[in-house]
Each structure stands twice: as C-alpha cells, then as structure tokens.
Design a protein around this motif. Structure first.
Motif, mmCIF file in Angstrom:
data_model
loop_
_atom_site.group_PDB
_atom_site.id
_atom_site.type_symbol
_atom_site.label_atom_id
_atom_site.label_comp_id
_atom_site.label_asym_id
_atom_site.label_seq_id
_atom_site.Cartn_x
_atom_site.Cartn_y
_atom_site.Cartn_z
ATOM 1 N N GLU A 23 64.646 58.749 38.098
ATOM 2 C CA GLU A 23 63.678 57.867 38.758
ATOM 3 C C GLU A 23 63.090 58.629 39.935
ATOM 4 O OE1 GLU A 23 63.790 56.263 41.908
ATOM 5 O OE2 GLU A 23 62.034 55.063 41.458
ATOM 6 N N SER A 24 61.792 58.980 39.840
ATOM 7 C CA SER A 24 61.192 59.801 40.895
ATOM 8 C C SER A 24 59.704 59.579 40.971
ATOM 9 C CB SER A 24 61.466 61.286 40.606
ATOM 10 O OG SER A 24 60.619 61.738 39.577
ATOM 11 N N GLU A 25 59.102 60.192 42.010
ATOM 12 C CA GLU A 25 57.661 60.076 42.193
ATOM 13 C C GLU A 25 56.893 60.822 41.108
ATOM 14 O OE1 GLU A 25 59.806 61.489 44.190
ATOM 15 O OE2 GLU A 25 59.043 63.307 45.152
ATOM 16 N N ASN A 26 57.590 61.624 40.268
ATOM 17 C CA ASN A 26 56.912 62.322 39.171
ATOM 18 C C ASN A 26 56.454 61.373 38.079
ATOM 19 O OD1 ASN A 26 57.286 64.834 40.354
ATOM 20 N ND2 ASN A 26 59.276 65.143 39.399
ATOM 21 N N ILE A 27 57.000 60.148 38.085
ATOM 22 C CA ILE A 27 56.581 59.175 37.078
ATOM 23 C C ILE A 27 55.225 58.623 37.487
ATOM 24 C CG2 ILE A 27 57.120 57.015 35.923
ATOM 25 C CD1 ILE A 27 60.052 57.535 36.396
ATOM 26 N N ARG A 28 54.187 59.103 36.818
ATOM 27 C CA ARG A 28 52.830 58.635 37.111
ATOM 28 C C ARG A 28 52.325 57.713 36.014
ATOM 29 N NH1 ARG A 28 52.500 59.248 42.391
ATOM 30 N NH2 ARG A 28 52.813 61.399 43.069
ATOM 31 N N ASP A 29 52.583 58.093 34.754
ATOM 32 C CA ASP A 29 52.098 57.295 33.631
ATOM 33 C C ASP A 29 53.265 56.476 33.079
ATOM 34 O OD1 ASP A 29 50.645 58.056 30.356
ATOM 35 O OD2 ASP A 29 50.924 56.182 31.440
ATOM 36 N N TYR A 30 53.421 55.261 33.590
ATOM 37 C CA TYR A 30 54.533 54.431 33.149
ATOM 38 C C TYR A 30 54.368 54.004 31.697
ATOM 39 C CZ TYR A 30 57.129 53.995 37.481
ATOM 40 O OH TYR A 30 57.918 54.257 38.568
ATOM 41 N N GLY A 31 53.133 54.028 31.188
ATOM 42 C CA GLY A 31 52.927 53.682 29.783
ATOM 43 C C GLY A 31 53.671 54.632 28.868
ATOM 44 N N THR A 32 53.645 55.940 29.186
ATOM 45 C CA THR A 32 54.364 56.938 28.385
ATOM 46 C C THR A 32 55.872 56.696 28.449
ATOM 47 O OG1 THR A 32 52.631 58.565 28.809
ATOM 48 C CG2 THR A 32 54.758 59.411 28.078
ATOM 49 N N ILE A 33 56.367 56.355 29.628
ATOM 50 C CA ILE A 33 57.805 56.121 29.792
ATOM 51 C C ILE A 33 58.224 54.878 29.000
ATOM 52 C CG2 ILE A 33 59.663 55.807 31.452
ATOM 53 C CD1 ILE A 33 58.177 58.468 31.709
ATOM 54 N N ASN A 40 60.006 66.285 29.846
ATOM 55 C CA ASN A 40 60.440 66.219 28.445
ATOM 56 C C ASN A 40 59.768 65.059 27.721
ATOM 57 O OD1 ASN A 40 63.682 67.019 29.687
ATOM 58 N ND2 ASN A 40 62.339 68.436 28.619
ATOM 59 N N ILE A 41 59.701 63.914 28.390
ATOM 60 C CA ILE A 41 59.117 62.720 27.772
ATOM 61 C C ILE A 41 57.632 62.927 27.505
ATOM 62 C CG2 ILE A 41 58.634 60.265 28.148
ATOM 63 C CD1 ILE A 41 61.217 60.143 29.784
ATOM 64 N N GLU A 42 56.965 63.670 28.383
ATOM 65 C CA GLU A 42 55.530 63.914 28.225
ATOM 66 C C GLU A 42 55.245 65.000 27.186
ATOM 67 O OE1 GLU A 42 54.212 62.657 32.780
ATOM 68 O OE2 GLU A 42 54.520 64.764 32.262
ATOM 69 N N ASP A 43 56.309 65.672 26.699
ATOM 70 C CA ASP A 43 56.172 66.720 25.689
ATOM 71 C C ASP A 43 56.431 66.088 24.306
ATOM 72 O OD1 ASP A 43 57.736 70.018 25.230
ATOM 73 O OD2 ASP A 43 56.370 68.863 23.964
ATOM 74 N N SER A 44 55.369 65.814 23.561
ATOM 75 C CA SER A 44 55.506 65.111 22.280
ATOM 76 C C SER A 44 56.354 65.908 21.287
ATOM 77 C CB SER A 44 54.125 64.823 21.680
ATOM 78 O OG SER A 44 53.395 66.027 21.501
ATOM 79 N N SER A 45 56.284 67.250 21.336
ATOM 80 C CA SER A 45 57.093 68.073 20.418
ATOM 81 C C SER A 45 58.582 67.887 20.694
ATOM 82 C CB SER A 45 56.713 69.552 20.571
ATOM 83 O OG SER A 45 55.375 69.757 20.206
ATOM 84 N N PHE A 46 58.936 67.864 21.991
ATOM 85 C CA PHE A 46 60.338 67.678 22.346
ATOM 86 C C PHE A 46 60.834 66.301 21.905
ATOM 87 C CE2 PHE A 46 64.164 68.514 24.715
ATOM 88 C CZ PHE A 46 64.585 67.260 25.135
ATOM 89 N N VAL A 47 60.019 65.265 22.128
ATOM 90 C CA VAL A 47 60.412 63.905 21.756
ATOM 91 C C VAL A 47 60.608 63.793 20.246
ATOM 92 C CG1 VAL A 47 59.683 61.482 21.713
ATOM 93 C CG2 VAL A 47 59.332 62.853 23.780
ATOM 94 N N SER A 48 59.701 64.401 19.476
ATOM 95 C CA SER A 48 59.830 64.371 18.008
ATOM 96 C C SER A 48 61.103 65.071 17.564
ATOM 97 C CB SER A 48 58.616 65.036 17.360
ATOM 98 O OG SER A 48 57.441 64.318 17.650
ATOM 99 N N TRP A 49 61.368 66.239 18.158
ATOM 100 C CA TRP A 49 62.596 66.982 17.821
ATOM 101 C C TRP A 49 63.833 66.164 18.165
ATOM 102 C CZ3 TRP A 49 66.329 68.383 21.420
ATOM 103 C CH2 TRP A 49 67.385 69.149 20.918
ATOM 104 N N LEU A 50 63.821 65.535 19.344
ATOM 105 C CA LEU A 50 64.971 64.755 19.794
ATOM 106 C C LEU A 50 65.265 63.614 18.827
ATOM 107 C CD1 LEU A 50 67.070 64.103 21.998
ATOM 108 C CD2 LEU A 50 65.301 62.751 23.150
#
Length: 570
Positions: free
Chosen positions: A449-459, A420-430
């Motif tokens: 909190e999981s291994e799926n977090i690769r780009d901490y800059g986005t988070i 969801n966080i990596e989806d800019s459309s979802f973030v804008s809507w939220l």
C-alpha cells in the motif's frame, strides 16, 4: 370478515341527521377501535384535521349543510390522497355518483344503512387500510435505514479524516509532518525547501532530560512557524530536531538564500524561554536548501549534511554533492544483482504468520540476496528498478515461492509490487503458473500500500482476477502514511497488514495505539481480516489480541529463516 383487523380501525362518521348518526355510531362501535362523529362536511373536515393520525376510514353522507360530503372528501384528499372513503346516502343522483366514482371511493351504500352491508364495506376498505399501513411502515423503515446509512457514512468519513489528520501531523509540535510535506511537494509546480537542523540539540537532552528537550522543540517550532508565516512559508517537522520551511513557488534560489540568511539572523535575535525550568537557551541552526519536485527532501538533506560537515551556516544543493557517490553505489549493486540472477542465488526466507494461539497459519516468502552479507529487499529493490533488473528478480523470487507452496503444502504469502500488476505479461505468467501448480487456495498475494498506486482500476481488476482464480489478496503496510480508506472499500482485500512502524510505536505512542485500533475496527466493519506486522513482545501481542486483531507476524512469534521447518495447518 376479519373482526380482529376491524378492531384496529378508527372511523370518521359524518351525518347531519342526529338520530341516524347516533344509531349508526352505536351499531358500529363494537366492531371498530374508535368512532369519531361530525354533523356536516365542515365539521367533518375539522375533526379529520384534529385526529388525522387516529382516522383510518371515512363514512359520510353526501347532502349536508355548510359543506356536503363530496366537497369535504375533496378537501381531505388534498391532505391525504389515499384514505379510504365510503359514501352512505339516500341521494341517488347520477352526477353526484360520477363525482364520487372519480374520487375512487371504497364503497357506496344507500340509506337506510344496512349494518351487515356496511361492515362488509369496512372489510373491503380494510384491504386498502392494511396496504396503506404496510406502505407507511416500509417507508418509515426505509427512512430509518437511510438515516443509519448516512450516519455510518458520516462516521466513516469523520474517522477517515481524523486518521489522515493524525497521519499527517507531528504528535509533539502539532506541525505537519514528513508525510504531509511529501504530499504537498507532489502537487507543487516549482517548490523549494529549506531544512533546519538545530545545532548540538543532543546536548540539551543530555543536560536537562528528554522532557525539557521536548519543551524546547515545541517552543522552537512556534518560533519557526511565526517566522514562516511572516514570509508566506509553510512549516513542517520532519523528525527529531529537523524542521522544514516550504514554498510551492520559489522564483529564484537567490530569494531562498536570502530567506536562509534572514532565518539565521532571526534565531540569533530570539532566545527560547523554558517556563517549567526557568531558563533560556539560544539556539543556532544549520540549513540545507534545494528546489524542484524530484527528490526535494533528499536533496535538501544532502545539502544540509554537507553544510554541517563543512561548518557552513547553509548550503544550496548541487549535483556535485551526490552524483558520483550515487552512481558508484548503483553500479556496485547492479553487479551483485546480475551475478545473483545469473547464478540463481536468490534466496527466500520464510516468516510465520500466526493465529491468536501462536499457531502458524501462513508463511510470508521474503526475498534475500547473498553478498558479503544477506541483503533484504529494502536495500536492493529500489536500485533493481533503476537498473532495469526488477522484472527478472520478480519472476525468479515469485516462482521460488510458488514451488515452496507446491512442495510444502503450506499457505504462502507472496509480495507483489504495483509495477508487477501493471505488467500484463507478468500477470498472465503468474495466473498460468498458479493454475498449472494447482495451488491457488494456498496463495495470498501481498500488494504494498503506497503512493505508487495511481490507477486503482488496474489494482481492482487484478484483485478480481486473483479472486476468480481462488487466491487471496492482502494490502501490505496499511497505515504507512498514504492509506486511503475510501479505496479500501473498492479494493476489498481479504486481509490488510497493519504497518509495522505503527505496531512498533505502540509501546510509547498513544496515537499509534489509536490508529492501529481504528484501522482494525474499520477493516472488520468491511469484513476484512487484519494482520499486525512487527509484533516484537508479549505485551504488544496481548494488546493486539485485546483489540481484536486476527493474525500476527514479527520476531516475537518467529524470525524469517531459510531452513524453516514448516508447520502447516491441515
């Protein structure tokens, strides 16, 4: 003149005429802390070196035997460039005066010495002395602060390393665990895995008890590890009586199969001696083999299950073991998910998060889907992602949670996935939806909190956006196996939710207690509040309170409910 400050000064007075030296020493002694005298420049330099820490100011003649005053000051300035100097001399030579000026002396007094003039010069020099002492004090404070920062950094690093070691190590055998194996697989090029399941191990536990069973597991781990080391294989314990032999480079499945046959023969040749019970046991095992990084453990496990089911000593994974059943399973879920989305049958259950007095302060919105039974996200979210329905589910569930927050006036926690966080459309809507409803201060967004977090800059950027909006953010399932304490300092969430699997194990596992306490202390050091999940009993609740945990969630405090009568703090 400040006589109190003069009383703090230690003075080195250098004069070759004994009568003058003694007269001046006697006259200035009542006004300063201490007067140290010397009869020439050479002796003055020696006195300075002997009493450096006691000397704040130097008063010296110029023309003296052995070493003159200017030469002495040059030597002293090499060791202490800033110490104030006052020249007191009858020698009125232009060249010497220029040299003393180049030394940045504090004052220049002609003989015979006028006491009042000398004390005024002391007062002028005292400013430099005071500044010098202040600078030293600041430098010392900075040094102490830097030492403390280094010590705290080292302590954090050591705690982080110890926690990671505990999270990656099996408590019983000391072998690396399943989490460690997953991390190792993720960085291997062409790995292969051989799963080892001890045959009929349950009968050992039933016949001799759990303590003896654990001894057997430890001895079996040593035996398996010795076999692995002889062949360049890494040994892991995945849980219960299942172990694994791993290689990051398997040239061919033929070699892996040969290793499997060698292992079975090796086990047949070695009995396990149990010293505490004075008996030996011959263990057999069933093996499952797979290669490739994609779902390696799952594939090896499927091969193992097929081998056990069909009484084979070992099997190598093939797609035939999985594809049809998995496809049919996915299609059934896809049908149910589409129906739930189309008919808006997504339901939210609300579970209270309480304070230390068991008063609800937040409610977590938990998504459910109605089928023949009520299904939780753990069952359908992975499939929703596979069949491209995850985004639709996210919009529906999140919007329902936001409306509950608006209508109830309660503080609602909403689960947000990394996708969801990596989806800019979802973030804008939220953001727009929260602003429209005017509920930002009552929203906490929980990120898994999981291994799926690769780009901490986005988070980090998402956390910052939500904070600017007025929302809170929480890191969910912290301590589940991938926790990165360094990035926790970068993310700075408002809350971390301590993983429920650790809380559940606190009854029986001292390591779990240590990890929970360490996570809580670490979070508090960063001014982050903590929430313990899966609080299942009064004893665990009281123990968590004693540790200083801030908030609590679990069946002991309240089950998720569709028609929860929300009790919200004012």
């Amino acid at each position: 003149m400040n006589p109190k400050f003069l009383k703090k000064l230690g003075v080195l007075y250098v004069e070759d005429e004994a009568a003058v030296r003694e007269s001046v020493r006697r006259n200035i002694a009542p006004f300063v802390r201490e007067v140290i005298t010397a009869a020439n420049g050479e002796e003055g330099l020696a006195r300075f070196r002997e009493n450096h820490d006691r000397i704040d100011l130097i008063v010296t003649d110029i023309m003296m035997p052995k070493m003159n005053g200017i030469e002495m000051v040059d030597a002293i300035r090499k060791e202490d460039p800033e110490i104030p100097v006052i020249y007191a001399t009858a020698f009125d030579d232009r060249d010497s005066l220029l040299r003393t000026i180049q030394q940045s002396v504090s004052a220049y007094i002609l003989k015979p010495i006028d006491l009042e003039r000398l004390l005024e010069s002391f007062q002028q020099a005292a400013v430099r002395v005071e500044n010098r002492q202040l600078r030293k004090s600041l430098q010392e404070n900075n040094r102490l602060l830097e030492d403390r920062v280094r010590a705290q950094t080292r302590e954090i690093r050591e705690k982080n390393e110890e926690l990671i070691r505990r999270l990656l190590t099996d408590n019983l055998t000391g072998l690396p665990n399943r989490t460690a194996l997953k991390e190792r697989i993720s960085i291997a090029d062409s790995p292969a895995l051989l799963l080892v399941d001890i045959d009929r191990f349950r009968s050992i536990n039933e016949s001799y008890g759990e303590r003896i069973g654990n001894e057997v597991l430890v001895l079996f781990a040593h035996l398996l590890e010795r076999f692995g080391k002889e062949r360049g294989l890494q040994t892991y314990r995945l849980g219960s009586d299942v172990f694994a032999l791993f290689t990051p480079e398997c040239a061919a499945l033929l070699r892996c199969e040969r290793t499997a046959a060698e292992l079975l023969a090796y086990l047949n040749r070695h009995e396990i001696q149990v010293p505490s019970y004075e008996f030996s046991v011959q263990l057999n095992a069933t093996l499952g083999i797979a290669e490739g990084r994609d779902k390696l453990i799952e594939k090896a496990s499927m091969a193992l299950q097929h081998a056990k089911k069909n009484s084979h000593p070992y099997l190598v994974y093939t797609e035939a073991y999985n594809t049809d059943a998995e496809y049919q399973h996915d299609m059934r879920w896809k049908k149910l998910l589409k129906k739930s989305i189309e008919k808006n049958e997504i339901t939210l259950y609300l579970q209270p998060i309480t304070d230390r007095e068991k008063r609800p302060v937040h409610y977590e919105a938990l998504m459910r889907i109605k089928g023949e039974e009520l299904h939780s996200p753990a069952r359908f979210l992975p499939i929703a992602k596979k069949v491209k329905l995850f985004t639709q589910l996210s919009y529906l569930a999140t919007d329902k949670a936001l409306e509950i927050c608006r209508d109830s006036g309660c503080h609602i926690n909403i689960n947000i996935e990394v996708e969801n966080i990596e989806d800019s459309s979802f973030v804008s809507w939220l953001k727009k939806r929260i602003e429209t409803l005017g509920i930002a201060p009552r929203i906490t967004l929980e990120i898994l909190e999981s291994e799926n977090i690769r780009d901490y800059g986005t988070i980090v950027a998402f956390f910052d956006e939500m904070h600017r909006l007025g929302c809170k953010v929480a890191l969910d399932d912290f301590g589940s196996g991938y926790s990165n304490f360094v990035y926790l300092q970068r993310l700075r969430p408002d809350y971390i939710k301590i993983d429920g699997s650790l809380v559940r194990e606190m009854d029986q596992d001292e390591n779990a207690r240590i990890i929970v306490r360490s996570i809580n202390d670490f979070a508090h050091n960063l001014d982050i509040r903590t929430v313990a999940e899966h609080v299942h009993s009064a004893a665990i609740f009281e123990e968590l309170k004693a540790m200083g945990v801030d908030y609590f969630q679990g069946y002991y405090l309240g089950r998720p409910a569709a028609n929860e009568q929300l009790r919200c703090p004012a």
